[in-house]
Scaffold this active site. Sequence first.
Site, PDB file in Angstrom:
ATOM      1  N   GLU A  41       0.739  -1.166  -0.036  1.00 25.88           N
ATOM      2  CA  GLU A  41       0.330   0.214   0.088  1.00 25.88           C
ATOM      3  C   GLU A  41       0.886   1.372   0.168  1.00 25.88           C
ATOM      4  O   GLU A  41       1.916   1.597   1.012  1.00 25.88           O
ATOM      5  CB  GLU A  41      -0.749  -0.006   1.711  1.00 25.88           C
ATOM      6  CG  GLU A  41      -1.800   1.202   1.491  1.00 25.88           C
ATOM      7  CD  GLU A  41      -2.818   1.515   2.200  1.00 25.88           C
ATOM      8  OE1 GLU A  41      -3.596   1.607   2.821  1.00 25.88           O
ATOM      9  OE2 GLU A  41      -2.416   0.256   3.381  1.00 25.88           O
ATOM     10  N   LYS A 108      -9.816   2.983  -2.220  1.00 19.52           N
ATOM     11  CA  LYS A 108      -9.414   2.120  -0.777  1.00 19.52           C
ATOM     12  C   LYS A 108     -10.691   2.787  -0.469  1.00 19.52           C
ATOM     13  O   LYS A 108     -10.797   4.109  -0.603  1.00 19.52           O
ATOM     14  CB  LYS A 108      -8.800   2.887  -0.327  1.00 19.52           C
ATOM     15  CG  LYS A 108      -8.514   1.987   1.480  1.00 19.52           C
ATOM     16  CD  LYS A 108      -7.071   1.985   2.136  1.00 19.52           C
ATOM     17  CE  LYS A 108      -7.026   1.512   3.495  1.00 19.52           C
ATOM     18  NZ  LYS A 108      -6.367   1.525   4.248  1.00 19.52           N
ATOM     19  N   CYS A 144      -5.689  -2.932   2.182  1.00  9.43           N
ATOM     20  CA  CYS A 144      -5.720  -3.229   3.259  1.00  9.43           C
ATOM     21  C   CYS A 144      -7.070  -3.147   4.618  1.00  9.43           C
ATOM     22  O   CYS A 144      -8.068  -4.109   3.910  1.00  9.43           O
ATOM     23  CB  CYS A 144      -4.974  -1.940   3.703  1.00  9.43           C
ATOM     24  SG  CYS A 144      -4.029  -2.382   5.688  1.00  9.43           S
ATOM     25  N   SER A 171       0.304  -2.496   7.074  1.00  6.71           N
ATOM     26  CA  SER A 171      -0.675  -3.490   8.028  1.00  6.71           C
ATOM     27  C   SER A 171       0.430  -2.827   8.937  1.00  6.71           C
ATOM     28  O   SER A 171       1.439  -4.061   9.289  1.00  6.71           O
ATOM     29  CB  SER A 171      -1.184  -4.484   8.531  1.00  6.71           C
ATOM     30  OG  SER A 171      -1.785  -4.711   9.814  1.00  6.71           O
ATOM     31  N   LEU A 281      25.171   5.349  30.179  1.00 12.02           N
ATOM     32  CA  LEU A 281      25.011   3.647  30.207  1.00 12.02           C
ATOM     33  C   LEU A 281      25.055   4.070  31.590  1.00 12.02           C
ATOM     34  O   LEU A 281      25.355   4.497  32.011  1.00 12.02           O
ATOM     35  CB  LEU A 281      26.115   3.138  29.679  1.00 12.02           C
ATOM     36  CG  LEU A 281      26.162   2.522  28.392  1.00 12.02           C
ATOM     37  CD1 LEU A 281      27.112   2.044  28.439  1.00 12.02           C
ATOM     38  CD2 LEU A 281      24.973   2.575  27.821  1.00 12.02           C
ATOM     39  N   GLY A 284      21.961   0.263  34.460  1.00 12.64           N
ATOM     40  CA  GLY A 284      21.476  -0.633  34.801  1.00 12.64           C
ATOM     41  C   GLY A 284      20.511  -1.494  33.585  1.00 12.64           C
ATOM     42  O   GLY A 284      20.817  -1.553  32.500  1.00 12.64           O
ATOM     43  N   ASP A 286      17.292  -1.069  31.502  1.00 10.65           N
ATOM     44  CA  ASP A 286      16.490  -0.366  30.890  1.00 10.65           C
ATOM     45  C   ASP A 286      18.278   0.066  29.213  1.00 10.65           C
ATOM     46  O   ASP A 286      18.252  -0.115  28.429  1.00 10.65           O
ATOM     47  CB  ASP A 286      16.264   1.125  30.836  1.00 10.65           C
ATOM     48  CG  ASP A 286      15.455   0.317  32.659  1.00 10.65           C
ATOM     49  OD1 ASP A 286      14.533  -0.312  31.776  1.00 10.65           O
ATOM     50  OD2 ASP A 286      14.738   1.279  32.682  1.00 10.65           O
ATOM     51  N   THR A 387      16.495   5.613  27.260  1.00 18.29           N
ATOM     52  CA  THR A 387      16.479   4.438  28.140  1.00 18.29           C
ATOM     53  C   THR A 387      14.991   4.865  28.567  1.00 18.29           C
ATOM     54  O   THR A 387      14.574   3.804  28.980  1.00 18.29           O
ATOM     55  CB  THR A 387      17.407   4.394  28.553  1.00 18.29           C
ATOM     56  OG1 THR A 387      18.472   5.510  29.404  1.00 18.29           O
ATOM     57  CG2 THR A 387      19.335   4.695  27.447  1.00 18.29           C
ATOM     58  N   LYS A 502       4.108  15.566  30.138  1.00 16.30           N
ATOM     59  CA  LYS A 502       5.258  14.986  29.948  1.00 16.30           C
ATOM     60  C   LYS A 502       5.414  13.979  28.576  1.00 16.30           C
ATOM     61  O   LYS A 502       7.296  14.760  27.652  1.00 16.30           O
ATOM     62  CB  LYS A 502       6.446  14.367  31.184  1.00 16.30           C
ATOM     63  CG  LYS A 502       6.522  14.822  32.385  1.00 16.30           C
ATOM     64  CD  LYS A 502       6.862  13.954  33.764  1.00 16.30           C
ATOM     65  CE  LYS A 502       7.759  14.984  34.907  1.00 16.30           C
ATOM     66  NZ  LYS A 502       8.356  13.718  35.647  1.00 16.30           N
TER      67      LYS A 502
END
Length: 533
Positions: A41, A108, A144, A171, A281, A284, A286, A387, A502
Site C-alpha cells: 500500500e 480504497k 488493507c 499494516s 549507560l 541498569g 534499561d 532509555t 511530560k
Amino acid sequence: MKIGLAQINCQVGDLEGNFQKIKKWLKRAEKLGLDIVCFPELALTGYPPEDLLLKPRFVEDNLKKLKELAPFVKNTRAIVGFVDRKGKALYNSAALAHRGKIAGIYHKVCLPNYGVFDEKRYFKPGDRLLLFKVGNVKCGVNICEDIWEKQGPTEKQAKKGAKIIFTINASPYHQGKIKEREAVVKKQARDNKVIVVYTNLVGGQDELVFDGQSMVMDSKGALLARARAFQEHLLIVDSDRRQFSDIAKPLRPLAEAYQALLVGLKDYVNKNGFRKVVIGLSGGIDSSLVAALAVDALGRENVVGVFLPSRFSSRESREDARVLAKNLRIKLRTIPIEPIFKVYLKTLHPQFRNLRPDITEENIQARIRGNILMALSNKFGWLVLTTGNKSEMSVGYATLYGDMAGGFAPIKDIPKTLVYKLAKYRNSISAVMPARVLTKEPSAELKKNQKDKDTLPPYEILDRILKEYVEKDSDFDKILHLGLNKKIVSKVLSMVDKSEYKRRQSPPGIKITPKAFGKDRRMPITNKYKYGK
C-alpha cells in the site's frame, strides 16, 4: 498463475528511491516470468505520508513517478500503491499496470480512522471495484482495511466472479497482530471462496514498524505461503503447480518483539541520516537493553556509551556499565558530573537557603547528564538514544530535559516487566549484559539508598494496572474488580493523568503494544476529567 508478493521497505517521501526499488523488483519479477507481482500500500509515497499529502507538489510528483514506472511493466502485471487525485479529492489507490500502460486504478473504499490511522483526514473513499483477468481467472484488487470489512469490497468482488483477491497493505506491527491478520484473511478467503494474496509493507517509519509477513490463503482458508518477518522478501506462489517458495515459521513472541525493535531503531537512525548513536549507560537494565539493541541494529562501531557518575552512583553500577561496554565491544566514555553538580548547588544556594534537598536536586543531576549527552550529540553528530521504558513514561518517573532528553526512545513502549524478559532473551543469544543487571533492584541513584519501589508499586502490579488503563481504557472501578489495591490504583491513575504534559515533550519511540503513547493514545494535556479516585 505465477504470483509474486514484493514485501519491500519503502521510505516516506522518497519518491525517487521508492520508484527505483519498485523498478528493481519489477525487473526481478519479469526475469522470473511471474504473471503478476504485488507491491505494498502506498509503495510509491511510503506509508503513512501524513501531511505531505496536503502539499499539491508531492501528490503531483507521485503521479509523475507512476507514469514513469509504467513502461518498465512488460509481460508481468504489477499492482502498485500510490496516491490518486480527481479534482481536489485524494484517494489511497492501487494501480494495475501491464504492457507499459496503467490498465486500471482502484480507490480504497474503507478508510481506517482509529489508533494510528488518520486516513479520513486526507482521503476520500472509493466507490468502484477493480476486476481484471489473468488468462481465464477473474481477479480483484483491494487495499488493507478493505479486507477487514465485513460485506465489504472482498465479498462484492467475489460475487462478481473473482477467484483471487490481491490485497496490498501497510499494516503496522504490534504484539499478536499476525494472528489477528491471519484470522481475518482466513475468514474472508473461506467465506467468499477466494484465494487471498496479502502483500504487506516491511520496515520502520517514525514510531511504526511494519513486519511484512505477507501471505497467501487458499479458498478453504488454508495458509499456502508466508513471507519472513521484518525482512524484504519476494514471496512466490505458483497456483497451477501448487509450488510455494516459502512458508516461514512465525517468530516466538520475545524474538518477534526484539526484531521489531531492531528494525524500528535501524530504520529511524538510517532513514534520518544519522550514522552513530550515543547512550547514557547507568549500569541498569534499561540502558543495558538499549545498548544491546543499538549494537545489534547498527553495529558496535556506531554505538558510543557514556557513563556519567555522581556521588550517588554505586560501585556495582560502575562495574556493570564497564562490563557491558566490554562485552558489546563499544567505546565507553566516563564523564563525572560531580564538579558540575557542585557548581549548581553553589549557584542555587542563595535561592534554596533553609530548604531541604528534594526532587529538585535529583532532577538537576539528570539534567546535567542530559546536557552532556546533547553536547556530545551536537559536537559529533551522534543521535542520543533515551532509555526510558513504558512503565516510567506512563507515570512520569522521568525527568524533563534530563533522562528524557534525546532524539529517539527505542523502549518507550516496552513495559518494565517486558524489559526484563527481552534482556534475558538477548542474553540467551549471547550473554552481553552482566548477570547482576538482571537481578538487582532498580534504582535511579539520584539520592542515597534510593530504590524505584520507594516511589512506585512493584512493576508486576504497576504494569498490570497500566495495561488496563492505558491500553484497554478501563476505568477505575473495572480495574479494582481485578482484585487490586484501591489506594495503589488511585495513585497510579493519578500519576498517569498528571504526566501527559511530560509525555507530549518526549522523543518518539517504537510502537509494539496495541496502544502506545503518541500517535496511538492522544489525551488532552489540559484535562479536568480524571479516572483516578
